[in-house]
Design a protein around this motif. Sequence first.
Motif, PDB file in Angstrom:
ATOM      1  N   SER A  12      -4.019  -1.732   7.155  1.00  0.00           N
ATOM      2  CA  SER A  12      -4.890  -1.772   8.333  1.00  0.00           C
ATOM      3  C   SER A  12      -6.215  -2.477   8.070  1.00  0.00           C
ATOM      4  O   SER A  12      -6.864  -2.940   9.012  1.00  0.00           O
ATOM      5  N   ASP A  13      -6.635  -2.589   6.825  1.00  0.00           N
ATOM      6  CA  ASP A  13      -7.916  -3.228   6.534  1.00  0.00           C
ATOM      7  C   ASP A  13      -7.791  -4.707   6.161  1.00  0.00           C
ATOM      8  O   ASP A  13      -8.774  -5.344   5.795  1.00  0.00           O
ATOM      9  N   MET A  14      -6.603  -5.271   6.304  1.00  0.00           N
ATOM     10  CA  MET A  14      -6.387  -6.688   6.003  1.00  0.00           C
ATOM     11  C   MET A  14      -6.920  -7.561   7.132  1.00  0.00           C
ATOM     12  O   MET A  14      -6.805  -7.195   8.300  1.00  0.00           O
ATOM     13  N   PRO A  15      -7.449  -8.736   6.792  1.00  0.00           N
ATOM     14  CA  PRO A  15      -7.766  -9.697   7.856  1.00  0.00           C
ATOM     15  C   PRO A  15      -6.465 -10.122   8.551  1.00  0.00           C
ATOM     16  O   PRO A  15      -5.395 -10.149   7.933  1.00  0.00           O
ATOM     17  N   VAL A  16      -6.556 -10.440   9.808  1.00  0.00           N
ATOM     18  CA  VAL A  16      -5.368 -10.810  10.575  1.00  0.00           C
ATOM     19  C   VAL A  16      -4.674 -12.023   9.950  1.00  0.00           C
ATOM     20  O   VAL A  16      -3.448 -12.072   9.886  1.00  0.00           O
ATOM     21  N   SER A  17      -5.447 -12.972   9.464  1.00  0.00           N
ATOM     22  CA  SER A  17      -4.830 -14.163   8.869  1.00  0.00           C
ATOM     23  C   SER A  17      -4.014 -13.808   7.629  1.00  0.00           C
ATOM     24  O   SER A  17      -2.933 -14.375   7.413  1.00  0.00           O
ATOM     25  N   ILE A  65       3.716 -12.264  17.769  1.00  0.00           N
ATOM     26  CA  ILE A  65       2.548 -11.411  17.510  1.00  0.00           C
ATOM     27  C   ILE A  65       1.359 -12.229  17.010  1.00  0.00           C
ATOM     28  O   ILE A  65       0.229 -12.015  17.426  1.00  0.00           O
ATOM     29  N   PHE A  66       1.636 -13.169  16.115  1.00  0.00           N
ATOM     30  CA  PHE A  66       0.549 -13.917  15.492  1.00  0.00           C
ATOM     31  C   PHE A  66       0.332 -15.298  16.112  1.00  0.00           C
ATOM     32  O   PHE A  66      -0.418 -16.112  15.558  1.00  0.00           O
ATOM     33  N   ALA A  67       0.898 -15.561  17.248  1.00  0.00           N
ATOM     34  CA  ALA A  67       0.797 -16.879  17.867  1.00  0.00           C
ATOM     35  C   ALA A  67      -0.638 -17.302  18.156  1.00  0.00           C
ATOM     36  O   ALA A  67      -0.965 -18.474  18.057  1.00  0.00           O
ATOM     37  N   ASP A  68      -1.493 -16.384  18.493  1.00  0.00           N
ATOM     38  CA  ASP A  68      -2.864 -16.731  18.878  1.00  0.00           C
ATOM     39  C   ASP A  68      -3.871 -16.594  17.730  1.00  0.00           C
ATOM     40  O   ASP A  68      -5.061 -16.718  17.963  1.00  0.00           O
TER      41      ASP A  68
END
Length: 69
Positions: A12-17, A65-68
Motif C-alpha cells: 500500500s505504500d508503493m508509488p503507483v508507478s 487499472i494503470f492506463a492513466d
Amino acid sequence: MADEKWIDDLHSDMPVSAAAKVALARRLGAVRDRLPDAVFFPDEDIEHVHHLRVSTRRAAAALRIFADT
C-alpha cells in the motif's frame, strides 16, 4: 509460472508507478509463459488454453487499472 491470483510484491505504500511496473511485469509475464503451450499443445491438455485465457484476462485488467498512470 508467474500467474498467481495475488501479487505479493505489491504494498500500500508503493508509488503507483512502481506498483504498475510490478503488476504489469507479472501479468504480462504470465501470458508470455503460457502462450507456447496453448499454441503448440492445445490438444494435449485443454488446461493450457484455460490458463492462457486466465492470464490474458488478468493482464487486461492490470492494463486497464494503470492506463492513466
